[in-house]
Design a protein around this motif. Structure first.
Motif, PDB file in Angstrom:
ATOM      1  N   HIS A  25     -70.981 -19.753  -2.052  1.00  0.00           N
ATOM      2  CA  HIS A  25     -70.349 -20.996  -1.609  1.00  0.00           C
ATOM      3  C   HIS A  25     -70.745 -21.386  -0.193  1.00  0.00           C
ATOM      4  CE1 HIS A  25     -67.776 -17.801  -0.022  1.00  0.00           C
ATOM      5  NE2 HIS A  25     -67.410 -18.645   0.917  1.00  0.00           N
ATOM      6  N   LEU A  26     -71.499 -20.525   0.499  1.00  0.00           N
ATOM      7  CA  LEU A  26     -71.826 -20.818   1.888  1.00  0.00           C
ATOM      8  C   LEU A  26     -72.952 -21.852   1.980  1.00  0.00           C
ATOM      9  CD1 LEU A  26     -71.827 -17.297   3.605  1.00  0.00           C
ATOM     10  CD2 LEU A  26     -69.996 -18.986   3.538  1.00  0.00           C
ATOM     11  N   PRO A  27     -72.808 -22.855   2.859  1.00  0.00           N
ATOM     12  CA  PRO A  27     -73.885 -23.831   3.085  1.00  0.00           C
ATOM     13  C   PRO A  27     -74.916 -23.239   4.044  1.00  0.00           C
ATOM     14  CG  PRO A  27     -72.016 -24.388   4.461  1.00  0.00           C
ATOM     15  CD  PRO A  27     -71.604 -23.170   3.651  1.00  0.00           C
ATOM     16  N   LEU A  28     -75.610 -22.205   3.597  1.00  0.00           N
ATOM     17  CA  LEU A  28     -76.369 -21.340   4.492  1.00  0.00           C
ATOM     18  C   LEU A  28     -77.707 -20.952   3.889  1.00  0.00           C
ATOM     19  CD1 LEU A  28     -76.409 -19.329   6.992  1.00  0.00           C
ATOM     20  CD2 LEU A  28     -75.309 -17.676   5.470  1.00  0.00           C
ATOM     21  N   ALA A  29     -78.733 -20.878   4.738  1.00  0.00           N
ATOM     22  CA  ALA A  29     -80.037 -20.329   4.362  1.00  0.00           C
ATOM     23  C   ALA A  29     -80.544 -19.503   5.536  1.00  0.00           C
ATOM     24  CB  ALA A  29     -81.019 -21.448   4.033  1.00  0.00           C
ATOM     25  N   THR A  43     -85.303  -2.406   6.466  1.00  0.00           N
ATOM     26  CA  THR A  43     -83.873  -2.136   6.660  1.00  0.00           C
ATOM     27  C   THR A  43     -83.274  -3.093   7.669  1.00  0.00           C
ATOM     28  OG1 THR A  43     -84.162   0.209   6.130  1.00  0.00           O
ATOM     29  CG2 THR A  43     -82.184  -0.404   7.369  1.00  0.00           C
ATOM     30  N   ALA A  44     -83.968  -3.317   8.774  1.00  0.00           N
ATOM     31  CA  ALA A  44     -83.449  -4.188   9.831  1.00  0.00           C
ATOM     32  C   ALA A  44     -83.199  -5.601   9.327  1.00  0.00           C
ATOM     33  CB  ALA A  44     -84.408  -4.206  11.016  1.00  0.00           C
ATOM     34  N   SER A  45     -84.181  -6.176   8.637  1.00  0.00           N
ATOM     35  CA  SER A  45     -84.017  -7.557   8.177  1.00  0.00           C
ATOM     36  C   SER A  45     -82.943  -7.658   7.103  1.00  0.00           C
ATOM     37  CB  SER A  45     -85.349  -8.117   7.667  1.00  0.00           C
ATOM     38  OG  SER A  45     -85.810  -7.427   6.529  1.00  0.00           O
ATOM     39  N   ARG A  46     -82.925  -6.698   6.180  1.00  0.00           N
ATOM     40  CA  ARG A  46     -81.937  -6.738   5.099  1.00  0.00           C
ATOM     41  C   ARG A  46     -80.522  -6.565   5.625  1.00  0.00           C
ATOM     42  NH1 ARG A  46     -80.119  -2.388   2.889  1.00  0.00           N
ATOM     43  NH2 ARG A  46     -81.975  -1.188   3.465  1.00  0.00           N
ATOM     44  N   VAL A  47     -80.329  -5.592   6.506  1.00  0.00           N
ATOM     45  CA  VAL A  47     -78.989  -5.341   7.061  1.00  0.00           C
ATOM     46  C   VAL A  47     -78.532  -6.520   7.919  1.00  0.00           C
ATOM     47  CG1 VAL A  47     -77.712  -3.894   8.673  1.00  0.00           C
ATOM     48  CG2 VAL A  47     -79.181  -2.833   6.952  1.00  0.00           C
ATOM     49  N   ALA A  48     -79.437  -7.069   8.712  1.00  0.00           N
ATOM     50  CA  ALA A  48     -79.082  -8.201   9.573  1.00  0.00           C
ATOM     51  C   ALA A  48     -78.634  -9.395   8.739  1.00  0.00           C
ATOM     52  CB  ALA A  48     -80.259  -8.584  10.459  1.00  0.00           C
ATOM     53  N   VAL A  49     -79.356  -9.667   7.666  1.00  0.00           N
ATOM     54  CA  VAL A  49     -78.973 -10.785   6.800  1.00  0.00           C
ATOM     55  C   VAL A  49     -77.639 -10.501   6.125  1.00  0.00           C
ATOM     56  CG1 VAL A  49     -79.569 -12.025   4.682  1.00  0.00           C
ATOM     57  CG2 VAL A  49     -81.323 -11.622   6.428  1.00  0.00           C
ATOM     58  N   ASP A  50     -77.469  -9.301   5.588  1.00  0.00           N
ATOM     59  CA  ASP A  50     -76.224  -8.951   4.897  1.00  0.00           C
ATOM     60  C   ASP A  50     -75.013  -9.090   5.823  1.00  0.00           C
ATOM     61  OD1 ASP A  50     -77.631  -8.417   2.607  1.00  0.00           O
ATOM     62  OD2 ASP A  50     -77.563  -6.245   2.799  1.00  0.00           O
ATOM     63  N   TYR A  51     -75.121  -8.574   7.042  1.00  0.00           N
ATOM     64  CA  TYR A  51     -73.985  -8.615   7.959  1.00  0.00           C
ATOM     65  C   TYR A  51     -73.732 -10.030   8.491  1.00  0.00           C
ATOM     66  CZ  TYR A  51     -73.031  -3.617   8.085  1.00  0.00           C
ATOM     67  OH  TYR A  51     -72.656  -2.335   7.743  1.00  0.00           O
ATOM     68  N   THR A  52     -74.783 -10.811   8.658  1.00  0.00           N
ATOM     69  CA  THR A  52     -74.592 -12.189   9.096  1.00  0.00           C
ATOM     70  C   THR A  52     -73.865 -12.995   8.026  1.00  0.00           C
ATOM     71  OG1 THR A  52     -76.571 -12.133  10.490  1.00  0.00           O
ATOM     72  CG2 THR A  52     -75.755 -14.301   9.850  1.00  0.00           C
ATOM     73  N   VAL A  53     -74.282 -12.836   6.777  1.00  0.00           N
ATOM     74  CA  VAL A  53     -73.612 -13.531   5.677  1.00  0.00           C
ATOM     75  C   VAL A  53     -72.160 -13.096   5.578  1.00  0.00           C
ATOM     76  CG1 VAL A  53     -73.552 -13.829   3.168  1.00  0.00           C
ATOM     77  CG2 VAL A  53     -75.745 -13.884   4.379  1.00  0.00           C
ATOM     78  N   ARG A  54     -71.920 -11.793   5.674  1.00  0.00           N
ATOM     79  CA  ARG A  54     -70.550 -11.283   5.592  1.00  0.00           C
ATOM     80  C   ARG A  54     -69.677 -11.837   6.714  1.00  0.00           C
ATOM     81  NH1 ARG A  54     -69.779  -4.863   5.516  1.00  0.00           N
ATOM     82  NH2 ARG A  54     -71.483  -5.163   4.010  1.00  0.00           N
ATOM     83  N   ALA A  55     -70.233 -11.881   7.920  1.00  0.00           N
ATOM     84  CA  ALA A  55     -69.467 -12.392   9.059  1.00  0.00           C
ATOM     85  C   ALA A  55     -69.130 -13.870   8.894  1.00  0.00           C
ATOM     86  CB  ALA A  55     -70.254 -12.172  10.351  1.00  0.00           C
ATOM     87  N   LEU A  56     -70.067 -14.647   8.377  1.00  0.00           N
ATOM     88  CA  LEU A  56     -69.806 -16.072   8.181  1.00  0.00           C
ATOM     89  C   LEU A  56     -68.827 -16.313   7.043  1.00  0.00           C
ATOM     90  CD1 LEU A  56     -73.397 -17.454   8.804  1.00  0.00           C
ATOM     91  CD2 LEU A  56     -71.357 -17.925  10.187  1.00  0.00           C
ATOM     92  N   GLU A  57     -68.828 -15.451   6.043  1.00  0.00           N
ATOM     93  CA  GLU A  57     -67.838 -15.555   4.964  1.00  0.00           C
ATOM     94  C   GLU A  57     -66.425 -15.328   5.494  1.00  0.00           C
ATOM     95  OE1 GLU A  57     -70.315 -14.041   1.019  1.00  0.00           O
ATOM     96  OE2 GLU A  57     -69.287 -12.573   2.284  1.00  0.00           O
ATOM     97  N   ALA A  59     -65.455 -15.722   8.740  1.00  0.00           N
ATOM     98  CA  ALA A  59     -65.227 -16.394  10.015  1.00  0.00           C
ATOM     99  C   ALA A  59     -64.036 -17.349   9.953  1.00  0.00           C
ATOM    100  CB  ALA A  59     -66.485 -17.156  10.429  1.00  0.00           C
ATOM    101  N   ASP A  60     -63.412 -17.542  11.085  1.00  0.00           N
ATOM    102  CA  ASP A  60     -62.305 -18.483  11.227  1.00  0.00           C
ATOM    103  C   ASP A  60     -62.847 -19.901  11.122  1.00  0.00           C
ATOM    104  OD1 ASP A  60     -60.178 -20.061  11.973  1.00  0.00           O
ATOM    105  OD2 ASP A  60     -59.678 -18.913  13.776  1.00  0.00           O
ATOM    106  N   ALA A  61     -62.460 -20.612  10.077  1.00  0.00           N
ATOM    107  CA  ALA A  61     -62.979 -21.961   9.840  1.00  0.00           C
ATOM    108  C   ALA A  61     -62.548 -22.946  10.917  1.00  0.00           C
ATOM    109  CB  ALA A  61     -62.531 -22.455   8.471  1.00  0.00           C
ATOM    110  N   LEU A  62     -61.561 -22.582  11.727  1.00  0.00           N
ATOM    111  CA  LEU A  62     -61.108 -23.483  12.782  1.00  0.00           C
ATOM    112  C   LEU A  62     -62.017 -23.433  14.010  1.00  0.00           C
ATOM    113  CD1 LEU A  62     -57.236 -22.908  12.628  1.00  0.00           C
ATOM    114  CD2 LEU A  62     -58.582 -24.762  11.598  1.00  0.00           C
ATOM    115  N   GLN A  67     -69.906 -21.544  17.406  1.00  0.00           N
ATOM    116  CA  GLN A  67     -69.296 -20.274  17.768  1.00  0.00           C
ATOM    117  C   GLN A  67     -69.322 -19.294  16.592  1.00  0.00           C
ATOM    118  OE1 GLN A  67     -65.494 -20.365  19.761  1.00  0.00           O
ATOM    119  NE2 GLN A  67     -65.984 -22.273  20.824  1.00  0.00           N
ATOM    120  N   ARG A  68     -69.083 -19.811  15.382  1.00  0.00           N
ATOM    121  CA  ARG A  68     -69.115 -18.928  14.205  1.00  0.00           C
ATOM    122  C   ARG A  68     -70.500 -18.317  14.018  1.00  0.00           C
ATOM    123  NH1 ARG A  68     -67.384 -22.857   9.808  1.00  0.00           N
ATOM    124  NH2 ARG A  68     -66.978 -24.360  11.453  1.00  0.00           N
TER     125      ARG A  68
END
Length: 240
Positions: A25-29, A43-57, A59-62, A67-68
């Motif tokens: 559902h994320l408007p993200l690429a 490992t670096a690229s995969r983990v970085a992408v996974d954690y970035t997606v998780r953090a944005l999922e 994140a405080d929508a306000l 900042q998010r």
């Protein structure tokens, strides 16, 4: 939206990672280009992408989108760095990251390293991001021309990457979304072989994102494919 990645003609592994919101559902690429020996770059690229997606999922929508994005990429940076500190086989690993987030008729581009974002608007194509490289810094200081930078032997030496230090500065660029615009994210495996003018030409043709990705990757492969190649294209924004 569409993306294509290829190991290239020289590398033994593909250390690029991309993210598309297929089934999500994320408007993200995202495009990330890992670096490090053996499996460390992957490992670096995969983990970085996974954690970035998780953090944005989570994140405080306000919070403002800028900042998010910054918080998500900073957290992912810390996670990659911590993993490298705890595992000797992953020591020194890092990755670039360029992401596109759309919200409220705006595009937000988060950026670290030398993967790039381009935008085609009314037939004009521009590079939205600025490479975080030693030669780009020299260009900015007037010590080198863009033509010289393109062929410089140290053109891929990064002065900013994700996971190399415990903290990192994140660039976030804002741009208005317009109907008909096309956005392209890519790793440097494309841009070392295909010029900005050629990217603009292919991006400007009236064809599907899948076909644009295929053509650009094939161009890079035909010219030697000396690095992993990843291309991601989104048309008219990526909000569902």
């Amino acid at each position: 939206m569409a993306a294509k990645t290829d190991i290239g003609c020289v590398r033994r592994s593909n250390q690029d990672t991309y993210y598309l919101p297929e089934g999500g559902h994320l408007p993200l690429a995202i495009v990330a280009d890992g670096m490090g020996g053996a499996n460390a770059g992957d490992t670096a690229s995969r983990v970085a992408v996974d954690y970035t997606v998780r953090a944005l999922e989570q994140a405080d929508a306000l919070l403002p989108a800028e900042q998010r994005i910054k918080k998500a990429m900073e957290w992912a940076n810390a996670c990659v760095f911590d993993m490298a500190q705890r595992d000797a086989e992953l020591s020194g690993m890092g990755t670039t990251m360029t992401l596109l987030w759309t919200e409220g008729g705006m595009a937000y581009i988060g950026h670290i390293g030398d993967s790039r974002a381009y935008c085609l608007h009314k037939g004009a194509c521009r590079q939205v991001t600025t490479d975080h490289t030693v030669v780009q810094a020299m260009v900015d200081q007037g010590l080198m021309t863009l033509e010289e930078a393109r062929v410089h032997p140290q053109r891929n030496w990064l002065n900013r990457a994700m996971g190399v230090d415990s903290s990192v500065e994140v660039d976030v660029i804002e741009a208005r979304l317009y109907p008909g615009d096309k956005w392209l994210l890519c790793s440097d495996g494309l841009t070392r072989h295909v010029s900005d003018a050629e990217i603009a030409l292919v991006l400007g043709r009236p064809q599907a994102p899948e076909e644009i990705c295929r053509q650009l990757v094939e161009m890079a492969l035909e010219r030697g494919g000396r690095d992993n190649i990843t291309v991601l294209v989104a048309e008219e924004g990526i909000e569902p």
